[in-house]
Design a protein around this motif. Structure first.
Motif, PDB file in Angstrom:
ATOM      1  N   LEU A   1       0.828  -1.210   0.000  1.00 12.71           N
ATOM      2  CA  LEU A   1       0.000   0.000   0.000  1.00 12.71           C
ATOM      3  C   LEU A   1       0.863   1.260   0.000  1.00 12.71           C
ATOM      4  N   VAL A   2       1.981   1.205   0.739  1.00 12.44           N
ATOM      5  CA  VAL A   2       2.872   2.378   0.768  1.00 12.44           C
ATOM      6  C   VAL A   2       3.409   2.636  -0.640  1.00 12.44           C
ATOM      7  N   ALA A   3       3.872   1.570  -1.310  1.00 12.81           N
ATOM      8  CA  ALA A   3       4.438   1.737  -2.662  1.00 12.81           C
ATOM      9  C   ALA A   3       3.382   2.299  -3.610  1.00 12.81           C
ATOM     10  N   ALA A   4       2.156   1.762  -3.534  1.00 18.57           N
ATOM     11  CA  ALA A   4       1.092   2.239  -4.438  1.00 18.57           C
ATOM     12  C   ALA A   4       0.763   3.698  -4.149  1.00 18.57           C
ATOM     13  N   LYS A   5       0.723   4.062  -2.878  1.00 15.53           N
ATOM     14  CA  LYS A   5       0.357   5.438  -2.506  1.00 15.53           C
ATOM     15  C   LYS A   5       1.473   6.414  -2.898  1.00 15.53           C
ATOM     16  N   LEU A   6       2.726   5.989  -2.748  1.00 16.08           N
ATOM     17  CA  LEU A   6       3.831   6.869  -3.167  1.00 16.08           C
ATOM     18  C   LEU A   6       3.740   7.136  -4.663  1.00 16.08           C
ATOM     19  N   SER A   7       3.410   6.096  -5.408  1.00 17.90           N
ATOM     20  CA  SER A   7       3.300   6.251  -6.859  1.00 17.90           C
ATOM     21  C   SER A   7       2.133   7.189  -7.199  1.00 17.90           C
ATOM     22  N   GLU A   8       1.017   7.001  -6.510  1.00 16.21           N
ATOM     23  CA  GLU A   8      -0.159   7.850  -6.749  1.00 16.21           C
ATOM     24  C   GLU A   8       0.156   9.316  -6.403  1.00 16.21           C
ATOM     25  N   ILE A   9       0.843   9.513  -5.283  1.00 17.85           N
ATOM     26  CA  ILE A   9       1.141  10.889  -4.860  1.00 17.85           C
ATOM     27  C   ILE A   9       2.140  11.533  -5.823  1.00 17.85           C
ATOM     28  N   SER A  10       3.081  10.731  -6.313  1.00 18.43           N
ATOM     29  CA  SER A  10       4.076  11.324  -7.223  1.00 18.43           C
ATOM     30  C   SER A  10       3.394  11.811  -8.504  1.00 18.43           C
ATOM     31  N   LYS A  11       2.295  11.148  -8.897  1.00 21.96           N
ATOM     32  CA  LYS A  11       1.566  11.589 -10.108  1.00 21.96           C
ATOM     33  C   LYS A  11       0.812  12.898  -9.867  1.00 21.96           C
ATOM     34  N   LEU A  12       0.617  13.278  -8.613  1.00 20.40           N
ATOM     35  CA  LEU A  12      -0.057  14.554  -8.318  1.00 20.40           C
ATOM     36  C   LEU A  12       0.882  15.745  -8.519  1.00 20.40           C
ATOM     37  N   ASN A  13       2.185  15.428  -8.690  1.00 21.75           N
ATOM     38  CA  ASN A  13       3.203  16.480  -8.892  1.00 21.75           C
ATOM     39  C   ASN A  13       3.137  17.583  -7.834  1.00 21.75           C
ATOM     40  N   LEU A  14       3.027  17.175  -6.590  1.00 20.95           N
ATOM     41  CA  LEU A  14       2.971  18.166  -5.512  1.00 20.95           C
ATOM     42  C   LEU A  14       4.337  18.821  -5.359  1.00 20.95           C
ATOM     43  N   ASN A  15       4.311  20.110  -5.139  1.00 23.99           N
ATOM     44  CA  ASN A  15       5.547  20.807  -4.773  1.00 23.99           C
ATOM     45  C   ASN A  15       5.706  20.674  -3.274  1.00 23.99           C
ATOM     46  N   ILE A  16       6.759  20.028  -2.829  1.00 19.92           N
ATOM     47  CA  ILE A  16       6.890  19.816  -1.380  1.00 19.92           C
ATOM     48  C   ILE A  16       8.219  20.396  -0.891  1.00 19.92           C
ATOM     49  N   ASP A  17       8.114  21.438  -0.076  1.00 18.95           N
ATOM     50  CA  ASP A  17       9.314  22.003   0.571  1.00 18.95           C
ATOM     51  C   ASP A  17       9.475  21.447   1.972  1.00 18.95           C
ATOM     52  N   ILE A  18       8.343  21.013   2.564  1.00 24.21           N
ATOM     53  CA  ILE A  18       8.360  20.538   3.952  1.00 24.21           C
ATOM     54  C   ILE A  18       7.429  19.340   4.074  1.00 24.21           C
ATOM     55  N   ILE A  19       7.908  18.298   4.745  1.00 23.44           N
ATOM     56  CA  ILE A  19       7.007  17.218   5.169  1.00 23.44           C
ATOM     57  C   ILE A  19       6.917  17.309   6.685  1.00 23.44           C
ATOM     58  N   ALA A  20       5.698  17.523   7.152  1.00 16.94           N
ATOM     59  CA  ALA A  20       5.495  17.708   8.599  1.00 16.94           C
ATOM     60  C   ALA A  20       4.733  16.501   9.156  1.00 16.94           C
ATOM     61  N   PRO A  21       5.470  15.513   9.672  1.00 13.97           N
ATOM     62  CA  PRO A  21       4.787  14.345  10.240  1.00 13.97           C
ATOM     63  C   PRO A  21       4.285  14.642  11.653  1.00 13.97           C
ATOM     64  N   SER A  22       3.528  13.719  12.201  1.00 12.47           N
ATOM     65  CA  SER A  22       3.027  13.912  13.564  1.00 12.47           C
ATOM     66  C   SER A  22       3.866  13.198  14.615  1.00 12.47           C
ATOM     67  N   HIS A  23       5.014  12.686  14.200  1.00 15.21           N
ATOM     68  CA  HIS A  23       6.017  12.184  15.154  1.00 15.21           C
ATOM     69  C   HIS A  23       7.400  12.627  14.684  1.00 15.21           C
ATOM     70  N   GLY A  24       8.176  13.165  15.622  1.00  9.73           N
ATOM     71  CA  GLY A  24       9.580  13.427  15.341  1.00  9.73           C
ATOM     72  C   GLY A  24       9.826  14.716  14.588  1.00  9.73           C
ATOM     73  N   LEU A  25      10.936  14.701  13.834  1.00  2.34           N
ATOM     74  CA  LEU A  25      11.403  15.919  13.182  1.00  2.34           C
ATOM     75  C   LEU A  25      10.662  16.201  11.889  1.00  2.34           C
ATOM     76  N   VAL A  26      10.583  17.497  11.579  1.00  2.00           N
ATOM     77  CA  VAL A  26       9.971  17.965  10.331  1.00  2.00           C
ATOM     78  C   VAL A  26      11.046  17.938   9.244  1.00  2.00           C
TER      79      VAL A  26
END
Ligand code: FEO
Length: 396
Positions: free
Chosen positions: A204-229
């Motif tokens: 599921l992770v691999a499929a979702k990464l592929s799906e998200i990459s097709k959205l061509n999101l511009n990402i400067d920051i990934i802000a998870p809910s655990h640990g470092l940003v």
């Protein structure tokens, strides 16, 4: 920790659990502690993304108050309902009773079951978004990464992906960004987190990464809910997720064992000698002396898995039994294994091991000795280890 600005008008308002050592009951040993991250966006609609664990409500509220009166929160986004993120939700809701809540329908149902409240809920899914002023927040559902209710929220205005459990690490620190801590320690915790939280959901992770990459999101920051940003090492962590989720492995071997009178341990040590004689890395883990969290992290991308146990009362020993059942949940692929162990008169442990792990690894012939291994039997362990190393080396 007080509120920390992570981007214009966006604050990290979460809390630090310095002393948490057993996350998810006792399934995950968190030697560096845990953080529960929550984010506050000051826009026309003041928006809170995720809350924190029960017991940390006061700290969360103080952090919010240092930026804005909590009564002014218009929107609460619930990316995931597991209690480490939703425990403070009922208290927060009391402070801002007019807030609208956004999350998946499954999240709403889960919150009702946990707390009996879900607030003024709007169910959202991938493709839907919410305008909060200057910003449009896009929702991306990520079911089973790692609960059915999970979703990410993306702000194109800020180029921030709020990824909840995705890309998390259990790392208590008063630093906020990935480049403010030791890189090796950060990646070690990220790998441990993946192995112990997300490994079973590789497909599921691999499929979702592929799906998200097709959205061509511009990402400067990934802000998870655990640990470092993540801001500096975004490409590194995404590459790691692509690698881990693809079941990729290194030519290395984990030798995991439990022993009663050190006979199985003697075998384990000789097997390791045999493996390493062929230039293949092997690490010995006595399962009673190592945290399963660390062992799983090493095994995440180890091609060879070797398991040993003495036989006790017609069974493999109890700690390795628990470990192997835990490991079964990984649904790993592409591994090669064999079982070994010493016994007194019946020797069921080796078959127990094989029966337990046969669904997640291919099996080479096992190795058993009666009582204490002789010199000749130890030489056999060495030779078996050596032959196993060659299989690892030449297996594609
Ligand atoms: Fe961090 Fe699935 O909770």
């Amino acid at each position: 920790m007080s509120a920390r600005l992570i981007k214009d008008d966006i604050y990290a308002v979460g809390t630090i659990d310095w002393n948490e050592r057993h996350f998810h009951g006792h399934t995950y040993v968190t030697k560096r502690g845990v953080t529960y991250n929550s984010y506050l966006i000051i826009d026309e609609k003041v928006t809170l993304i995720d809350t924190v664990r029960k017991g940390f409500e006061k700290e969360l509220i103080e952090n919010i108050k240092s930026v804005v009166d909590p009564a002014k929160i218009d929107v609460i986004i619930i990316n995931h309902i597991e209690p480490d993120h939703s425990g403070a939700f009922p208290e927060i809701l009391k402070l801002c009773p007019n807030a609208r809540i956004y999350g998946t329908e499954k999240a709403r149902q889960g919150l009702l079951k946990y707390y009996g409240v879900s607030g003024d809920w709007t169910a959202v899914k991938s493709g839907q978004s919410l305008n909060i002023g200057k910003r449009k927040l896009d929702f991306i559902d990520v079911p089973m990464i790692h609960w059915p209710d999970s979703m990410f929220t993306y702000s194109s205005y800020d180029k921030i992906l709020f990824s909840n459990d995705g890309f998390g690490q259990h790392y208590a620190t008063n630093k906020v960004f990935d480049d403010e801590v030791n890189f090796a320690a950060l990646m070690d915790e990220a790998q441990k987190y993946y192995a112990n939280i997300l490994w079973p959901f590789n497909t599921l992770v691999a499929a979702k990464l592929s799906e998200i990459s097709k959205l061509n999101l511009n990402i400067d920051i990934i802000a998870p809910s655990h640990g470092l940003v993540w801001r500096k090492y975004i490409s590194e962590i995404i590459q790691k997720y692509l690698y881990w989720s693809s079941h990729s492995c290194q030519d290395r071997v984990a030798v995991v064992y439990e022993t009663m009178w050190q006979s199985t341990e003697k075998m384990a040590r000789k097997i390791v000698e045999g493996i390493t004689s062929e230039g293949i890395e092997a690490v010995l883990f006595n399962v009673t002396e190592n945290d399963r969290t660390d062992i799983a992290s090493y095994m995440l991308d180890a091609k060879g898995w070797v398991f040993g146990s003495s036989t006790h009362d017609g069974e493999m020993l109890p700690v390795i039994t628990g470990f192997l059942h835990f490991l079964k949940g990984s649904k790993a692929k592409g591994r090669t294994s064999f079982a070994f162990g010493s016994y007194g008169w019946s020797g069921e442990a080796v078959k127990d091991i094989e029966d337990t792990i046969s669904g997640i690894t291919s099996l080479e012939p096992s190795l058993r000795v009666v009582f204490n291994p002789t010199e000749e039997e130890l030489n056999k362990c060495y030779e078996v280890g050596k032959a196993f190393a060659l299989k690892i080396k030449y297996k594609s």
